[in-house]
Each structure stands twice: as C-alpha cells, then as structure tokens.
Design an enzyme around this catalytic site. Sequence first.
Site, PDB file in Angstrom:
ATOM      1  N   TYR A   1      49.484 -32.455  51.752  1.00 32.26           N
ATOM      2  CA  TYR A   1      49.068 -32.538  53.153  1.00 32.26           C
ATOM      3  C   TYR A   1      50.233 -32.107  54.029  1.00 32.26           C
ATOM      4  CZ  TYR A   1      44.471 -34.168  54.385  1.00 32.26           C
ATOM      5  OH  TYR A   1      43.130 -34.207  54.658  1.00 32.26           O
TER       6      TYR A   1
ATOM      7  N   GLU B   1      49.887 -31.592  57.839  1.00 29.42           N
ATOM      8  CA  GLU B   1      49.429 -31.459  59.241  1.00 29.42           C
ATOM      9  C   GLU B   1      50.620 -31.209  60.145  1.00 29.42           C
ATOM     10  OE1 GLU B   1      46.785 -34.539  60.673  1.00 29.42           O
ATOM     11  OE2 GLU B   1      45.456 -34.178  58.981  1.00 29.42           O
TER      12      GLU B   1
ATOM     13  N   ASP C   1      39.580  -8.644  67.350  1.00 29.24           N
ATOM     14  CA  ASP C   1      39.254  -9.235  66.049  1.00 29.24           C
ATOM     15  C   ASP C   1      39.307  -8.100  65.037  1.00 29.24           C
ATOM     16  OD1 ASP C   1      38.075 -10.201  63.754  1.00 29.24           O
ATOM     17  OD2 ASP C   1      36.460 -11.271  64.778  1.00 29.24           O
TER      18      ASP C   1
ATOM     19  N   THR D   1      40.698 -12.004  59.411  1.00 30.96           N
ATOM     20  CA  THR D   1      40.611 -12.626  58.098  1.00 30.96           C
ATOM     21  C   THR D   1      41.668 -11.944  57.227  1.00 30.96           C
ATOM     22  OG1 THR D   1      38.882 -11.051  57.544  1.00 30.96           O
ATOM     23  CG2 THR D   1      38.166 -13.257  58.156  1.00 30.96           C
TER      24      THR D   1
ATOM     25  N   LYS E   1      39.666  -9.080  53.497  1.00 26.71           N
ATOM     26  CA  LYS E   1      38.834  -7.858  53.490  1.00 26.71           C
ATOM     27  C   LYS E   1      39.727  -6.678  53.087  1.00 26.71           C
ATOM     28  CE  LYS E   1      35.373  -9.635  56.738  1.00 26.71           C
ATOM     29  NZ  LYS E   1      35.867 -10.836  57.415  1.00 26.71           N
TER      30      LYS E   1
ATOM     31  N   ARG F   1      40.902 -15.619  50.598  1.00 27.45           N
ATOM     32  CA  ARG F   1      39.955 -15.936  51.676  1.00 27.45           C
ATOM     33  C   ARG F   1      40.703 -16.785  52.682  1.00 27.45           C
ATOM     34  NH1 ARG F   1      35.385 -13.944  50.120  1.00 27.45           N
ATOM     35  NH2 ARG F   1      34.481 -14.425  52.124  1.00 27.45           N
TER      36      ARG F   1
HETATM   37  N1  DSN Z   1      30.878 -11.846  56.748  1.00 22.68           N
HETATM   38  C1  DSN Z   1      31.759 -10.900  57.375  1.00 22.68           C
HETATM   39  C2  DSN Z   1      31.319  -9.511  57.117  1.00 22.68           C
HETATM   40  O1  DSN Z   1      30.719  -9.290  56.080  1.00 22.68           O
HETATM   41  O2  DSN Z   1      31.571  -8.623  57.904  1.00 22.68           O
HETATM   42  C3  DSN Z   1      31.920 -11.181  58.773  1.00 22.68           C
HETATM   43  O3  DSN Z   1      32.084 -12.556  58.952  1.00 22.68           O
END
Ligand code: DSN
Length: 408
Positions: free
Chosen positions: A50, A52, A196, A222, A225, A231
């Site tokens: 933990y 925090e 974003d 994120t 990707k 993730r």
């Molecule tokens: N799920 C993502 C995507 O596939 O673009 C976006 O959150």
Amino acid sequence: MSLKETDGAVYSLIEKEEAYQKKTLRLIASENYASRAVMEATGSILTNKYAEGYPKKRYYAGNTYVDEIELLAIERAKKLFDVGHANVQPHAGACANIAAFFAFLEVGDKFMGLDLANGGHLTHGSPVNFSGKWFKPAAYTLSKETERLDYDEIRKKAKEEKPKMIICGYTAYPLIIDFKEFRSICDEVGAVMMADISHFAGLVAGGAYPSPAKYADIITTTTHKTLRGPRGAMIMCPEANGQKIDKAVFPGMQGGPLEHCIAAKAVCFHEAMQPNFKVYAAEVVKNAKILSEELMAHGLRLVAGGTESHLILLDLTPKGVTGKDAQIALEEAGIITNRNTIPFDTRSPFVTSGLRIGTAAMTTRGMGGEEMKRIASMMIKIINNPLDIGLRSKIKLEVEELCNRFPI
Ligand code: DSN
C-alpha cells in the site's frame, strides 16, 4: 504454491487465452502485446504494497523501494514525452480523464469533446458517462463532407458555447490532429486544452505522430495501446498544473496506487526510449498505410479517405454488411477486430456500419508490408462473403500459418 497447483480452473483458462492470442490476428486498434519484462513487473511482489500518497509523502511506512520505483517512472515519463510533470498513478484511461475534469472544472461546467459516434470517447461527454452526467458537454462533430476535423467549425462552436475545456484526441479518428490549432482555439475562448493521446501515445513517443506537449494544459493517456506497456494510464502537464493534477488523482478520486503497474509503466517508458522503438512506431504507421491502400484497392471505403496513424476505420455500407456481422465472421476466421460507428452512422453502436482496425499489435509481432497485403486479402474475402462458413475455416488455417511464422 503455483497458480497451476492452487487454481487449475484459472490456470487453464489463461493457458487457453495464451494459445488463442498466439494463433489469431489481433487487429483491434487499442491492443498490443506487452513485453515479457513489462509482464514480469506487473506480476511482481509490488502488488503486496500500500502506498497512498506520493513518493516521500506516503500515508504508510515501508515505501523506500516503492518510492524509488514511482520516481523512476515519473522521471522517465517526463523525459520520454518532454513534459514538466507526470502523474503515473491513474489505474485506467477513464480514471485519468475523471481526474482531468476534476482538476480544471466544477460539476456542471461546460466543455467540448468530439461526439462519441464521430470517434470521440465515452469520457468525452457521452450522456451515459460521468462526463455527460456531471458536466455539460457541447459536442463537436467531424465535417460531414470530408469526415475530418473542421477547425473553422470547431472555432465557431467554441465561440458560441464558451466551454471551460476543449478535448482533442480520439478513439476512432485515423488522421493527425493539429494541436497548435486547438491551442489557438482554446486561447481565443479562454478554455483549458486537454489532449487525450491514449491511442497514439506510442507513436508520439516514437516520433511518428506530433506531440501536444508544447500546447496542451493537460495530457492524458493509457499505457497499453501503441505505447505497449501494462494496462493503466497517466497524466502529463506543464509543471505549473502539477499540484492540481496530483490532488485530483489522490485523494480526489483514487486511493492506493497500483505500484506493480507503475513499475511496469517505468519498464515500458524505458523500452520506448530505445532506438528500436522509433523504428517500431514508424513501421506501425507504414503498415497501416499499406493495409489501408490494399483495402481501398479492393473496393473498401475508408472513413476520412485513409490513415496517418495506426488506426483505420472502414465504412462497410457499400458492401451491404454491418460492422457487427463483419466482426463476427472475421472472428470466426481468427481475425480479431471491433465494430465501430462511422461519422453520422445511421445504425446503433451495437450494430454499426463500420469496423475499426489497427496495426500496433501485428507490427509488434514483426509483420510488415507483405503480411499487411495478405491480411487485407483475407479480410476482403470474408467481408465479401460474410456467410460462407467454409471460407471462414479455410482462412482460419491461413491465419494460423501466418501467426506461426510471427510468434508473440
Ligand atoms: N476501449 C478503448 C478503445 O478501444 O479505443 C477506449 O477506451
């Protein structure tokens, strides 16, 4: 005890998933294959801790090494994206976006984001999401004629609506975004500029897509990707906005950070700083161009006329097939895609007229131009004959043969 000994059910499902990932073509634009090193960090003993708070300011003892890990991740993120401040704690893209809203807006404030059906994200103002329920979205759309961003229209709308924040960066837009233009629109109406970059963060890191770092007040992304990490997500901003962002993440919306994921993010940033990641990013875009040209040559219509990134959005209307039916038929043949609305789609998001594909994962497997042509040819056959069960089985064998030559 090992997972196999403790829980045979979960172990065997993971084994099946591994085999499935190995023998299928993953064309989902938001997916990739994380490296063994990234997965090792994600599965490490850091999950036991933990922490925090932030490095050197924790609410729990025993964080000497955890602090070092989080500081390493922060420093690497700042260097990789050339930003003044980074917060690596957001658990997911939606969490990062919620924190961004709470850092700059009050509940009920107006903001502008791209309409979901035009390629925006749920968290950019959908009425079923926090962003549409707690804030007031004034959605902009793409041009109906070109299916591209129309900066004059966005400026006009911003002047009419006077939003407190404007979001750019999307989930289904294949072209390059002019971040400088968004900055000037935001300045003209006094809005916060939020970028974003979840989809193309890896391309930005690898120099294959422009960076919003010089222009945006806040950048969310994120990490799994095109960036090819675990993730998770992160937020970046100029140093002056750092405190606001940190407070919005913790204690604003999250508790204990996932330090095993943060360690994996640090590993991913390190990997993305290596010269071969630049080669990877360029190859992703090159592959997307080859794949899109090949699909167009075989009579498929591409939204916006093509791609300048990893992502391709197909309009299946001229083929008389829905996105849903194409997705199902392709999945049966081992080609994994997702149905997607196209701009001004007349079909529901559950059915759709479009299909979204991307080249990030297949490029990680080492595939190049020849393989893109082969994938296009297999896709076309299925889309032209979506009900032909025999064809699906035949293509499935071809897919497996191709996958065997490019192991994960
Ligand atoms: N799920 C993502 C995507 O596939 O673009 C976006 O959150």
